[in-house]
Write a protein that holds these residues in place. Structure first.
Motif, mmCIF file in Angstrom:
data_model
loop_
_atom_site.group_PDB
_atom_site.id
_atom_site.type_symbol
_atom_site.label_atom_id
_atom_site.label_comp_id
_atom_site.label_asym_id
_atom_site.label_seq_id
_atom_site.Cartn_x
_atom_site.Cartn_y
_atom_site.Cartn_z
ATOM 1 N N ALA A 19 -38.120 5.707 13.289
ATOM 2 C CA ALA A 19 -36.838 5.622 13.965
ATOM 3 C C ALA A 19 -36.131 4.506 13.144
ATOM 4 O O ALA A 19 -36.701 3.791 12.549
ATOM 5 C CB ALA A 19 -37.119 5.034 15.572
ATOM 6 N N GLY A 20 -34.887 4.680 13.214
ATOM 7 C CA GLY A 20 -33.990 3.669 12.300
ATOM 8 C C GLY A 20 -33.074 3.078 13.137
ATOM 9 O O GLY A 20 -32.866 3.459 14.523
ATOM 10 N N GLY A 33 -36.829 1.869 18.200
ATOM 11 C CA GLY A 33 -35.652 2.424 17.450
ATOM 12 C C GLY A 33 -34.490 1.968 18.162
ATOM 13 O O GLY A 33 -33.338 2.513 18.011
ATOM 14 N N THR A 34 -34.428 0.583 18.526
ATOM 15 C CA THR A 34 -32.991 -0.042 18.946
ATOM 16 C C THR A 34 -32.667 -1.092 17.826
ATOM 17 O O THR A 34 -33.419 -1.354 16.897
ATOM 18 C CB THR A 34 -33.283 -0.699 20.223
ATOM 19 N N ALA A 35 -31.343 -1.654 18.368
ATOM 20 C CA ALA A 35 -30.981 -2.713 17.472
ATOM 21 C C ALA A 35 -31.812 -3.924 17.194
ATOM 22 O O ALA A 35 -31.886 -4.573 16.432
ATOM 23 C CB ALA A 35 -29.486 -3.017 17.801
ATOM 24 N N THR A 36 -32.916 -4.185 18.335
ATOM 25 C CA THR A 36 -33.730 -5.382 18.416
ATOM 26 C C THR A 36 -34.877 -5.130 17.793
ATOM 27 O O THR A 36 -35.933 -5.890 17.894
ATOM 28 C CB THR A 36 -33.777 -5.827 19.700
ATOM 29 N N ASN A 82 -40.006 0.922 12.761
ATOM 30 C CA ASN A 82 -39.718 0.214 13.856
ATOM 31 C C ASN A 82 -39.851 1.045 15.296
ATOM 32 O O ASN A 82 -38.891 0.965 15.854
ATOM 33 C CB ASN A 82 -38.355 -0.419 13.857
ATOM 34 N N THR A 83 -41.068 1.688 15.185
ATOM 35 C CA THR A 83 -41.118 2.552 16.448
ATOM 36 C C THR A 83 -42.499 2.801 16.501
ATOM 37 O O THR A 83 -43.269 2.340 15.390
ATOM 38 C CB THR A 83 -40.347 3.824 16.100
ATOM 39 N N ALA A 84 -43.220 3.395 17.758
ATOM 40 C CA ALA A 84 -44.622 3.842 17.579
ATOM 41 C C ALA A 84 -44.761 4.673 16.600
ATOM 42 O O ALA A 84 -44.562 5.872 16.717
ATOM 43 C CB ALA A 84 -44.922 4.283 19.279
#
Length: 227
Positions: A72-73, A196-199, A100-102
């Motif tokens: 995820a980006g 996959g979020t901004a944080t 930045n994801t499972a």
């Protein structure tokens, strides 16, 4: 069709050549034998193809099997070889991002004998300092989890100018003669601040290094990833 570099001679019934690209895995195909006056017979065959072995204790993350990996980006997602990004300061000029994801990915390492060794990871981050623990970033060696405590990747630069840092995990691990699987699992939890979020945060993986082994270490890098 066959992998590039292999050909079939119909008159001789011979498959020959050397694969010119990384297509490691099993290729299945049927062979039909027939002759006038006889019932034809079909048999299924398997052709196992391997990447070329390289004796080294340093394994670049861009050369692992990413065919089934999805990431995820912050402005979209990526999967497979599209997760490999270019970085000027990465050891091979590339690293595995979108983590930045499972996600779960692994390195297949070959050891010439049973040995103790240390795992050194070279990682980066460009969205703030990132502390990794077995709660959010699990490490398995032949399916035995390594309780390494914690370490923090400092944000040093961003984008193509980002710097990578090395971390030697403790305690040491045991490798056995033959193939060993070192597997990494990024866990979706509150500690990773979302998926996959901004944080959301995740490492950018440059390479894995095997230190202090008492024998030859190597692997079969999937070099087609970067061709």
């Amino acid at each position: 069709g066959f992998p590039k570099g292999l050909s079939f001679n119909k008159e001789l019934g011979v498959i020959s050549g050397t694969p010119t690209n990384s297509t490691s895995g099993v290729m299945r195909f049927n062979v039909i034998a027939s002759a006038e006056g006889y019932e034809s017979v079909t048999a299924e065959f398997q052709l196992r193809i391997y990447d070329v072995y390289e004796a080294t204790n340093k394994m670049e993350a861009e050369h692992i099997d990413v065919s089934n990996l999805k990431g995820a980006g912050y402005s979209g997602s990526a999967g497979g070889v599209s997760m490999i990004q270019t970085y000027a300061k990465a050891s091979g000029g590339r690293a595995l991002g979108y983590l930045n994801t499972a996600a779960t990915f692994s390195f297949a390492i070959e050891s010439a004998a049973d040995t103790d060794a240390n795992l050194t990871l070279c990682l980066g981050t460009e969205w703030g300092d990132l502390t990794l623990t077995p709660k959010t970033f699990k490490v398995f060696v032949n399916e035995e989890e390594l309780d390494y405590g914690s370490f923090t990747i400092l944000e040093k630069g961003a984008g193509n100018d980002m710097e990578f840092q090395s971390f030697t995990l403790q305690p040491s691990v045991k490798l056995h003669a033959g193939e060993n699987i070192v597997r990494f699992e990024i866990v979706d939890s509150e500690d990773t601040e979302g998926v996959g979020t901004a944080t959301a945060k995740g490492p950018i993986f440059d390479y894995l290094q095997i230190d202090n082994a008492s024998c030859e270490i190597g692997w079969r890098p999937r070099v087609a990833n970067t061709k």
